[in-house]
Design a protein around this motif. Structure first.
Motif, PDB file in Angstrom:
ATOM      1  N   PRO A   2      34.275  85.603-150.355  1.00  0.00           N
ATOM      2  CA  PRO A   2      35.113  86.446-149.518  1.00  0.00           C
ATOM      3  C   PRO A   2      34.281  87.301-148.578  1.00  0.00           C
ATOM      4  O   PRO A   2      33.170  87.717-148.902  1.00  0.00           O
ATOM      5  CB  PRO A   2      35.858  87.327-150.541  1.00  0.00           C
ATOM      6  N   VAL A   3      34.813  87.526-147.394  1.00  0.00           N
ATOM      7  CA  VAL A   3      34.157  88.394-146.421  1.00  0.00           C
ATOM      8  C   VAL A   3      35.184  89.404-145.953  1.00  0.00           C
ATOM      9  O   VAL A   3      36.282  89.497-146.485  1.00  0.00           O
ATOM     10  CB  VAL A   3      33.613  87.575-145.230  1.00  0.00           C
ATOM     11  N   MET A   4      34.830  90.191-144.925  1.00  0.00           N
ATOM     12  CA  MET A   4      35.780  91.151-144.387  1.00  0.00           C
ATOM     13  C   MET A   4      37.030  90.442-143.870  1.00  0.00           C
ATOM     14  O   MET A   4      36.993  89.268-143.488  1.00  0.00           O
ATOM     15  CB  MET A   4      35.138  91.928-143.237  1.00  0.00           C
ATOM     16  N   HIS A   5      38.119  91.185-143.831  1.00  0.00           N
ATOM     17  CA  HIS A   5      39.357  90.632-143.286  1.00  0.00           C
ATOM     18  C   HIS A   5      39.111  90.190-141.843  1.00  0.00           C
ATOM     19  O   HIS A   5      38.465  90.904-141.076  1.00  0.00           O
ATOM     20  CB  HIS A   5      40.463  91.687-143.336  1.00  0.00           C
ATOM     21  N   PRO A   6      39.599  89.015-141.447  1.00  0.00           N
ATOM     22  CA  PRO A   6      39.303  88.504-140.099  1.00  0.00           C
ATOM     23  C   PRO A   6      39.800  89.399-138.973  1.00  0.00           C
ATOM     24  O   PRO A   6      39.250  89.351-137.860  1.00  0.00           O
ATOM     25  CB  PRO A   6      40.003  87.137-140.076  1.00  0.00           C
ATOM     26  N   ARG A   7      40.810  90.233-139.226  1.00  0.00           N
ATOM     27  CA  ARG A   7      41.275  91.138-138.165  1.00  0.00           C
ATOM     28  C   ARG A   7      40.543  92.479-138.181  1.00  0.00           C
ATOM     29  O   ARG A   7      40.791  93.321-137.309  1.00  0.00           O
ATOM     30  CB  ARG A   7      42.791  91.359-138.293  1.00  0.00           C
ATOM     31  N   ASN A   8      39.676  92.674-139.146  1.00  0.00           N
ATOM     32  CA  ASN A   8      38.871  93.894-139.177  1.00  0.00           C
ATOM     33  C   ASN A   8      37.928  93.864-137.978  1.00  0.00           C
ATOM     34  O   ASN A   8      37.172  92.905-137.791  1.00  0.00           O
ATOM     35  CB  ASN A   8      38.066  93.940-140.480  1.00  0.00           C
ATOM     36  N   ARG A   9      37.934  94.899-137.158  1.00  0.00           N
ATOM     37  CA  ARG A   9      37.130  94.889-135.936  1.00  0.00           C
ATOM     38  C   ARG A   9      35.641  94.839-136.232  1.00  0.00           C
ATOM     39  O   ARG A   9      34.831  94.566-135.335  1.00  0.00           O
ATOM     40  CB  ARG A   9      37.465  96.093-135.068  1.00  0.00           C
ATOM     41  N   TYR A  10      35.243  95.103-137.468  1.00  0.00           N
ATOM     42  CA  TYR A  10      33.827  95.063-137.826  1.00  0.00           C
ATOM     43  C   TYR A  10      33.447  93.749-138.522  1.00  0.00           C
ATOM     44  O   TYR A  10      32.330  93.616-139.019  1.00  0.00           O
ATOM     45  CB  TYR A  10      33.491  96.237-138.746  1.00  0.00           C
ATOM     46  N   ALA A  11      34.371  92.782-138.565  1.00  0.00           N
ATOM     47  CA  ALA A  11      34.095  91.522-139.248  1.00  0.00           C
ATOM     48  C   ALA A  11      33.073  90.683-138.491  1.00  0.00           C
ATOM     49  O   ALA A  11      32.229  90.026-139.087  1.00  0.00           O
ATOM     50  CB  ALA A  11      35.390  90.730-139.439  1.00  0.00           C
ATOM     51  N   ALA A  12      33.157  90.686-137.165  1.00  0.00           N
ATOM     52  CA  ALA A  12      32.263  89.856-136.364  1.00  0.00           C
ATOM     53  C   ALA A  12      30.892  90.491-136.181  1.00  0.00           C
ATOM     54  O   ALA A  12      29.874  89.811-136.161  1.00  0.00           O
ATOM     55  CB  ALA A  12      32.897  89.572-134.999  1.00  0.00           C
ATOM     56  N   ALA A  13      30.855  91.814-136.037  1.00  0.00           N
ATOM     57  CA  ALA A  13      29.581  92.505-135.818  1.00  0.00           C
ATOM     58  C   ALA A  13      29.654  93.903-136.398  1.00  0.00           C
ATOM     59  O   ALA A  13      30.664  94.603-136.243  1.00  0.00           O
ATOM     60  CB  ALA A  13      29.257  92.567-134.329  1.00  0.00           C
ATOM     61  N   ALA A  14      28.587  94.296-137.055  1.00  0.00           N
ATOM     62  CA  ALA A  14      28.516  95.644-137.617  1.00  0.00           C
ATOM     63  C   ALA A  14      28.384  96.654-136.494  1.00  0.00           C
ATOM     64  O   ALA A  14      27.984  96.319-135.373  1.00  0.00           O
ATOM     65  CB  ALA A  14      27.319  95.747-138.566  1.00  0.00           C
ATOM     66  N   PRO A  15      28.711  97.919-136.747  1.00  0.00           N
ATOM     67  CA  PRO A  15      28.557  98.955-135.718  1.00  0.00           C
ATOM     68  C   PRO A  15      27.126  99.013-135.194  1.00  0.00           C
ATOM     69  O   PRO A  15      26.164  98.869-135.966  1.00  0.00           O
ATOM     70  CB  PRO A  15      28.924 100.236-136.458  1.00  0.00           C
TER      71      PRO A  15
END
Length: 469
Positions: A17-30
């Motif tokens: 499992p990873v971050m929720h796909p709609r989480n804005r931080y899923a693709a790239a960390a801050p």
């Protein structure tokens, strides 16, 4: 979280499992460096290595608080602050929970309540001084919230955080659970709990917990869901064992008699009486061992639907538990638990000086000793185990006939297993506790995977867990 690094995708239905796909931080960390350049108050907390990588010291409460403040302002347009000593939430983790509830509400599993409004309405149990869930739900999705709490500081600062955001203030109401009247309704809840065959409270401590719904939820009031980040620990001593982070937190936020099991049990008991007031009841769960027990209590309480999920942020794993008493639309409810493509176990009571890295390296040694190929990723704390190509067919043909005993299989490991088959991941659950999870990538090797994972569990527990546990 990292300094703006892109997160690697883990494709495939059996990937961890990873971050929720709609989480804005899923693709790239801050991007810490970029944020530091935009917000001077954040700059003193950012360190840049010789290689140009920016980082933040998460053991520094002031740093984690400023990061949360900047992320809420920059990414969500939310003004926010908390005083020293209050629980400081991580924005990506809390966003995962919000998006999961969004999934529950948008599913057709159970119908909307007939008298519910167009605007989604949520109830946040123990909203805290940070008021993070109402602020995120309102800013991201336009939801309205009632947030409850019991301490003066939490109530004061939750209201301040709401009032600091005039564009959201009309969507969020803060209520004092201490003002809940002690009336005959409390007795009614207890009587209904007994009639629904709810098990006895954990060590009889549940009744010592402050009101959850009784006297806080108004008559004829309806909500689409409730949510809760419960006190995970039984004492502040237990809560303060993690040297890697400093999210602070008061005694009311971090601990309660009986820990999260008692607190969530209280929510389950109250939900029986308020079954017609909520479409979904939900709570975060900090220990996987408690998830199964609590899900059983929910079913015993008469829930028509029970759902679970796993939240992942970095090496920290949490779980979500949701239930409803509304009759489902479908006659057949499919289990949310997949087939045996995942196995897991806990390492609790680790000896001093041992952590996720040491366990990861020991797991690598275990597989290499069996002549299996390992690709270890120290950043994601995972190992991809590859079985030799020339043995893949033998493993596929024989896997169903493998005996289940660890002793029987130990002499066969290297003669029957091969190919790119499964992934081992290590998650830090809480201080002194790790979750070891195995994910099968080649379903035809199910028997081999189960056998190897059982051997790995025995090996790691022998090496890392104190004998007195």
């Amino acid at each position: 979280m990292g300094g703006g690094r892109k997160r690697r995708r883990r494709d495939g239905p059996d990937a961890p499992p990873v971050m929720h796909p709609r989480n804005r931080y899923a693709a790239a960390a801050p991007d810490f460096a970029a944020l530091a350049s935009l917000y001077p108050s954040f700059a003193p907390f950012v360190t840049v290595s010789g290689g140009g990588r920016a980082s933040v010291d998460f053991t520094d409460f002031a740093a984690t608080r400023e990061l949360t403040r900047v992320l809420l302002l920059h990414d969500h347009g939310v003004n926010w602050w908390i005083p020293d000593g209050q629980l400081c939430p991580t924005v990506p983790n809390r966003s995962n929970y919000i998006h999961w509830i969004e999934d529950l509400l948008s599913s057709d599993l159970i119908p909307r309540m007939s008298n519910s409004s167009v605007t989604v309405r949520g109830f946040d149990i123990g909203t805290g001084a940070n008021c993070i869930y109402p602020l995120l739900g309102a800013s991201l999705l336009g939801w309205s919230f009632v947030g409850s709490d019991v301490t003066d500081v939490a109530l004061e600062w939750a209201k301040r955080n709401v009032e600091s955001n005039p564009h959201l203030a009309g969507l969020i109401e803060i209520r004092n659970a201490n003002e809940a009247p002690c009336s005959s309704k409390s007795e009614t809840v207890a009587e209904e709990a007994v009639s629904e065959n709810i098990p006895e409270p954990v060590d009889s401590v549940v009744r010592a917990i402050a009101p959850i719904f009784v006297g806080v939820v108004k008559d004829s009031e309806n909500f689409d869901f409730c949510m809760c980040n419960p006190p995970f620990f039984e004492s502040m001593e237990e809560a303060g064992l993690n040297p890697k982070t400093s999210c602070a937190g008061t005694a009311e936020e971090m601990a309660c008699p009986g820990g999260e099991q008692a607190f969530i049990t209280h929510i389950i008991e109250d939900s029986v009486s308020f079954k017609n007031s909520f479409r979904w009841f939900t709570s975060m769960v900090g220990r996987k061992a408690n998830l199964k027990l609590l899900a059983s209590k929910v079913r015993e309480a008469g829930a028509s639907v029970v759902k679970t999920t796993e939240f992942v942020q970095g090496q920290t794993a949490r779980w979500g538990l949701a239930w409803s008493f509304i009759a489902p639309r479908k006659n057949v409810i499919r289990s949310s638990t997949p087939g045996k493509v995942h196995h897991s176990f806990m390492l609790q009571g680790l000896r001093r000086g041992n952590g996720a890295f040491q366990v990861l390296k020991s797991a690598e040694t275990f597989f290499c000793a069996s002549n299996l190929s390992c690709k270890t990723d120290s950043l994601s704390f995972s190992i991809d185990v590859t079985l030799p190509d020339e043995q893949t067919q033998a493993a596929t043909l024989d896997c169903d006939d493998l005996p289940g005993s660890v002793e029987d299989n130990s002499t066969k490991v290297h003669s029957i297993v091969t190919g790119a088959s499964f992934r081992i991941s290590v998650f830090e659950q809480m201080p002194g506790t790790l979750l070891i999870k195995g994910s099968l990538l080649n379903k035809s090797l199910s028997g081999t995977f189960t056998s190897l994972f059982s051997q790995l569990e025995e090996t790691l527990k022998t090496e890392f867990v104190s004998k007195d546990r």
